[in-house]
Design a protein around this motif. Structure first.
Motif, PDB file in Angstrom:
ATOM      1  N   ASP A   1       0.941  -1.130  -0.032  1.00 36.79           N
ATOM      2  CA  ASP A   1      -0.044   0.062  -0.087  1.00 36.79           C
ATOM      3  C   ASP A   1       1.031   1.399  -0.066  1.00 36.79           C
ATOM      4  N   LYS A   2       1.810   1.554   0.759  1.00 37.65           N
ATOM      5  CA  LYS A   2       2.646   2.510   1.073  1.00 37.65           C
ATOM      6  C   LYS A   2       3.337   2.784  -0.185  1.00 37.65           C
ATOM      7  N   GLU A   3       3.936   1.954  -0.769  1.00 43.34           N
ATOM      8  CA  GLU A   3       5.124   2.094  -2.013  1.00 43.34           C
ATOM      9  C   GLU A   3       4.182   1.864  -3.237  1.00 43.34           C
ATOM     10  N   ALA A   4       3.148   1.715  -3.169  1.00 45.62           N
ATOM     11  CA  ALA A   4       2.339   1.201  -4.401  1.00 45.62           C
ATOM     12  C   ALA A   4       2.920   0.223  -5.139  1.00 45.62           C
ATOM     13  N   LEU A   5       3.424  -0.971  -4.480  1.00 39.97           N
ATOM     14  CA  LEU A   5       3.800  -1.914  -5.416  1.00 39.97           C
ATOM     15  C   LEU A   5       2.745  -2.950  -6.042  1.00 39.97           C
ATOM     16  N   PRO A   6       3.034  -3.495  -7.262  1.00 41.82           N
ATOM     17  CA  PRO A   6       2.080  -4.231  -7.795  1.00 41.82           C
ATOM     18  C   PRO A   6       1.690  -5.443  -6.718  1.00 41.82           C
ATOM     19  N   ARG A   7       0.514  -5.960  -6.851  1.00 39.72           N
ATOM     20  CA  ARG A   7       0.136  -6.987  -5.943  1.00 39.72           C
ATOM     21  C   ARG A   7       0.338  -8.439  -6.697  1.00 39.72           C
ATOM     22  N   PRO A   8       1.050  -9.358  -6.091  1.00 46.35           N
ATOM     23  CA  PRO A   8       1.246 -10.516  -6.770  1.00 46.35           C
ATOM     24  C   PRO A   8      -0.090 -11.321  -6.896  1.00 46.35           C
ATOM     25  N   ASP A   9      -0.243 -11.909  -7.999  1.00 43.99           N
ATOM     26  CA  ASP A   9      -1.611 -12.839  -8.210  1.00 43.99           C
ATOM     27  C   ASP A   9      -1.466 -14.140  -7.473  1.00 43.99           C
ATOM     28  N   LEU A  10      -0.181 -14.712  -7.378  1.00 40.59           N
ATOM     29  CA  LEU A  10      -0.166 -15.799  -6.616  1.00 40.59           C
ATOM     30  C   LEU A  10       1.358 -15.633  -5.732  1.00 40.59           C
ATOM     31  N   LEU A  11       1.221 -16.008  -4.395  1.00 43.99           N
ATOM     32  CA  LEU A  11       2.381 -15.837  -3.582  1.00 43.99           C
ATOM     33  C   LEU A  11       2.549 -17.339  -3.056  1.00 43.99           C
TER      34      LEU A  11
ATOM     35  N   GLY B   1       4.379 -25.734   4.928  1.00 44.55           N
ATOM     36  CA  GLY B   1       3.178 -26.652   4.875  1.00 44.55           C
ATOM     37  C   GLY B   1       1.903 -25.956   5.345  1.00 44.55           C
ATOM     38  N   ARG B   2       0.959 -26.716   5.839  1.00 45.90           N
ATOM     39  CA  ARG B   2      -0.409 -25.899   6.375  1.00 45.90           C
ATOM     40  C   ARG B   2      -0.335 -24.908   7.336  1.00 45.90           C
ATOM     41  N   ALA B   3       0.646 -25.439   8.361  1.00 45.65           N
ATOM     42  CA  ALA B   3       0.863 -24.216   9.531  1.00 45.65           C
ATOM     43  C   ALA B   3       1.218 -22.712   9.142  1.00 45.65           C
ATOM     44  N   GLN B   4       2.178 -22.832   7.939  1.00 50.26           N
ATOM     45  CA  GLN B   4       2.691 -21.733   7.528  1.00 50.26           C
ATOM     46  C   GLN B   4       1.579 -21.078   6.463  1.00 50.26           C
ATOM     47  N   LEU B   5       0.831 -21.726   6.109  1.00 50.69           N
ATOM     48  CA  LEU B   5      -0.261 -21.318   5.228  1.00 50.69           C
ATOM     49  C   LEU B   5      -1.570 -20.816   5.944  1.00 50.69           C
ATOM     50  N   ALA B   6      -1.753 -21.197   6.919  1.00 50.30           N
ATOM     51  CA  ALA B   6      -3.010 -20.485   7.532  1.00 50.30           C
ATOM     52  C   ALA B   6      -2.348 -19.160   8.489  1.00 50.30           C
ATOM     53  N   ALA B   7      -1.197 -19.360   8.937  1.00 53.96           N
ATOM     54  CA  ALA B   7      -0.615 -18.073   9.504  1.00 53.96           C
ATOM     55  C   ALA B   7      -0.520 -16.792   8.273  1.00 53.96           C
ATOM     56  N   ALA B   8      -0.286 -17.176   7.177  1.00 57.16           N
ATOM     57  CA  ALA B   8       0.028 -16.310   5.853  1.00 57.16           C
ATOM     58  C   ALA B   8      -1.294 -15.894   5.631  1.00 57.16           C
ATOM     59  N   GLY B   9      -2.577 -16.822   5.683  1.00 57.30           N
ATOM     60  CA  GLY B   9      -3.800 -16.374   5.157  1.00 57.30           C
ATOM     61  C   GLY B   9      -4.295 -15.508   6.125  1.00 57.30           C
ATOM     62  N   GLU B  10      -3.872 -15.735   7.484  1.00 56.93           N
ATOM     63  CA  GLU B  10      -4.693 -14.896   8.660  1.00 56.93           C
ATOM     64  C   GLU B  10      -4.233 -13.287   8.441  1.00 56.93           C
ATOM     65  N   ALA B  11      -2.693 -13.170   8.214  1.00 59.56           N
ATOM     66  CA  ALA B  11      -1.926 -12.073   8.192  1.00 59.56           C
ATOM     67  C   ALA B  11      -2.718 -11.272   6.806  1.00 59.56           C
ATOM     68  N   LEU B  12      -2.774 -12.147   5.659  1.00 60.07           N
ATOM     69  CA  LEU B  12      -3.385 -11.088   4.470  1.00 60.07           C
ATOM     70  C   LEU B  12      -4.736 -10.821   4.806  1.00 60.07           C
ATOM     71  N   HIS B  13      -5.536 -11.630   5.415  1.00 61.08           N
ATOM     72  CA  HIS B  13      -7.061 -11.460   5.708  1.00 61.08           C
ATOM     73  C   HIS B  13      -6.974 -10.073   6.518  1.00 61.08           C
ATOM     74  N   ARG B  14      -6.241 -10.070   7.566  1.00 55.26           N
ATOM     75  CA  ARG B  14      -6.157  -8.913   8.439  1.00 55.26           C
ATOM     76  C   ARG B  14      -5.747  -7.591   7.600  1.00 55.26           C
ATOM     77  N   ALA B  15      -4.865  -7.683   6.674  1.00 52.93           N
ATOM     78  CA  ALA B  15      -4.459  -6.567   5.832  1.00 52.93           C
ATOM     79  C   ALA B  15      -5.450  -6.163   4.818  1.00 52.93           C
ATOM     80  N   GLY B  16      -6.588  -6.924   4.531  1.00 51.21           N
ATOM     81  CA  GLY B  16      -7.639  -6.748   3.461  1.00 51.21           C
ATOM     82  C   GLY B  16      -7.273  -7.096   2.101  1.00 51.21           C
ATOM     83  N   MET B  17      -6.281  -8.125   1.843  1.00 50.36           N
ATOM     84  CA  MET B  17      -5.519  -8.477   0.729  1.00 50.36           C
ATOM     85  C   MET B  17      -6.072  -9.952   0.667  1.00 50.36           C
ATOM     86  N   ASP B  18      -7.238 -10.441   0.668  1.00 48.20           N
ATOM     87  CA  ASP B  18      -7.807 -11.819   0.309  1.00 48.20           C
ATOM     88  C   ASP B  18      -7.430 -12.091  -0.992  1.00 48.20           C
TER      89      ASP B  18
END
Length: 600
Positions: A446-456, A461-478
């Motif tokens: 948001d701050k640097e106006a960088l292009p958003r990736p389509d795939l990150l 595994g699933r533990a890291q995936l869950a933590a990453a999904g929650e962080a992006l959800h809080r940031a409004g980048m679902d």
């Protein structure tokens, strides 16, 4: 005549030889061979060439030099030598034309295994291998199986106790006499048989020896042999292809938008050693015969070719290339084939397919096909425009860092790379580190106006995936799709499992190492790992030169040097009283108090 030649062509001999096209500065533009020098050189000036490369070259020719040879074969070898020496602008030249790596069993009283390339040394050679990684992987396996030393001659002579290799079971420590010469020669003989493809005989011999040890109640020895049998059997079964020859090369030409590349698939002693890709300068318009001539000369001039060489092309290539193989290896019969069906054809197509994906993944031309393959693999409605990958790294749980890299169909986007220090994250807590870095990355988008990736891509595994999904959800980048790339037990490309964050109930994908979509994903993932590792090494290097004095306000480089010199090191400063600290030039009473308290 579309251009006047720079000399009277009638003066050229009609004998075989090598010609050199030179520009007005004397630089060599092109080196070629000919059965008839006059006829071949004249052909450049009799009509407009079809190739733009040849048109551009002929327009720059200011002089023609030539050397007569006794035969066309001699001209061929001289041409190759001159090309390697002069590197003319318009010749086909293999960019990765390094000497091939080999495994050498040295000719010492206690031989060792080593990777070698370049000028020959005394010893037995096994190979060649397609790349250094294949050699290192083979040597690592052999150290586990046969426990031969890998230390230098100087280290071997001066050891007084066994090294770490012996302690982890990869060397029998002949340097300190823990194995005698006779037993060590037996280890060397087993290693030699393995490299010559006699793995089944080794397993049978170990099986009999294990049974004898068990009958004699030598259970520790029997267990050791059992483990070696299991390890070697897993390797043999994983690489066994009874429908393919034990020793062969498969050669294919790969055309792409940026030019051409040559792929060499290698089999030695019944094992598939992988595919080597060689990029070609001026290869885009070169004929197949010119490309294959260059490869065979480079690969087989100093090293013998295998009994069977497969090529992909027209039948007209067989005679000239067969003559070249006979010239390079006259002492033994070599077979050159163009397979049209069956296992040999399937292997050649597999080599070609792997090479195409390597070219696409390395940014050879437009990698759109690889992005489309990734979309098909993941079930996406359209190929991702921008792929990002995040990777965490730490040193034993400390100095946690993270890195994010990006790539699109044109290659890596290094201007979008970012790295972060994660000092506040609990040591070794990967999910917490993933949440922390993606929270900061979302703010940067948001701050640097960088292009958003389509795939990150998430390394884990699933533990890291869950933590990453929650962080992006809080940031409004679902809208950013998350893909967790979980490494297999062998940590090799092809063993990964892919968890799609947008399909929570879907089972993981395991496409295998030949899928072009996985190769693209693995390359971006590995680039993130490389970038994170580089940043971690930089932090570690900085930490080596850090001092507790750096945290004291008012202590700069000059004053720190004075303190260290006066007290003989940081320990002396810690033992000093406030009054002793004030004896150093530049240390006031207030600064002495700050230093005294900071170091306690």
């Amino acid at each position: 005549m579309w251009r006047r030649p720079p000399l009277d062509l009638a003066r050229l001999p009609t004998e075989p030889g090598v010609y050199r096209m030179c520009d007005d500065t004397g630089g060599v533009l092109y080196v070629g061979k000919a059965r008839n020098l006059r006829r071949r050189v004249s052909s450049y000036f009799q009509r407009m060439p079809e190739s733009p490369r040849t048109v551009a070259m002929v327009r720059q020719i200011a002089a023609i030099e030539f050397t007569v040879t006794a035969s066309e074969a001699e001209a061929l070898l001289l041409e190759h030598s001159l090309i390697q020496q002069l590197k003319p602008r318009y010749n086909v030249l293999l960019k990765d034309a390094k000497s091939y790596p080999w495994i050498v069993l040295t000719a010492e009283a206690f031989p060792r295994l080593l990777l070698h390339r370049g000028r020959r040394i005394e010893g037995e050679y096994f190979g060649p291998f397609p790349d250094v990684r294949a050699v290192r992987a083979t040597i690592k396996l052999m150290q586990q199986l046969f426990r031969l030393r890998d230390c230098t001659a100087a280290a071997f002579r001066n050891r007084s106790r066994p090294c770490m290799q012996h302690q982890i079971g990869r060397c029998t420590a002949p340097c300190v006499g823990l194995v005698d010469a006779t037993d060590y020669r037996a280890q060397v003989a087993e290693a030699r048989r393995f490299l010559r493809g006699a793995a089944d005989e080794l397993i049978a011999g170990w099986q009999q020896e294990m049974e004898r040890a068990a009958a004699a109640l030598e259970f520790e020895r029997a267990a050791e042999l059992r483990d070696r049998i299991r390890m070697l059997r897993s390797v043999v079964e994983g690489a066994r292809r009874d429908d393919l020859p034990a020793d062969a090369d498969a050669i294919a030409i790969v055309r792409h938008d940026g030019g051409a590349a040559l792929a060499v698939g290698v089999r030695r002693s019944g094992r598939d050693l992988g595919v080597q890709l060689l990029r070609v300068r001026q290869g885009g318009e070169a004929e197949p015969l010119e490309l294959l001539h260059a490869l065979l000369l480079q690969r087989y001039r100093s090293e013998p070719p295998p009994p069977l060489v497969l090529i992909d092309g027209d039948e007209t290539l067989l005679d000239p290339l067969g003559e070249l193989l006979a010239l390079l290896a006259p002492q033994r019969k070599r077979t050159l084939r163009i397979p049209r069906q069956g296992p040999l054809r399937a292997w050649l197509e597999q080599v070609t397919h792997s090479a195409r994906q390597m070219v696409a993944a390395a940014g050879g031309g437009d990698a759109q096909a690889a992005f489309e393959a990734a979309a098909e693999l993941l079930g996406l409605p359209e190929p991702p425009g921008l792929i990002a990958a995040v990777d965490n790294a730490h040193m034993g749980g400390s100095q946690m860092v993270s890195a994010i890299v990006c790539a699109d169909r044109h290659g890596l986007r290094k201007e979008l790379y970012r790295h972060y220090r994660l000092d506040g994250v609990p040591a070794g807590d990967d999910p917490a580190a993933m949440a922390a870095v993606l929270t900061r990355y979302a703010r940067a988008l948001d701050k640097e106006a960088l292009p958003r990736p389509d795939l990150l891509l998430i390394d884990g595994g699933r533990a890291q995936l869950a933590a990453a999904g929650e962080a992006l959800h809080r940031a409004g980048m679902d809208s950013i799709r998350l893909l967790a790339v979980s490494k297999g037990t062998s940590r090799k490309v092809g063993e990964e499992r892919l968890w799609r964050g947008w399909l929570e109930e879907a089972p993981p994908l395991k496409p295998g190492r030949h899928h072009p979509g996985l190769l693209l994903i693995a390359r971006v993932r590995d680039e993130a790992h490389r970038f994170a590792g580089r940043y971690l090494r930089k932090r570690r290097k900085q930490g080596m030169f850090a001092s507790p004095l750096d945290a004291v306000p008012g202590v700069g480089k000059v004053l720190r040097a004075r303190l260290l010199a006066h007290f003989g090191g940081i320990d002396g400063i810690k033992r000093a009283s406030r009054r002793q600290l004030m004896e150093v030039k530049g240390v006031s009473e207030r600064l002495a108090e700050a230093i005294f308290m900071a170091l306690r």
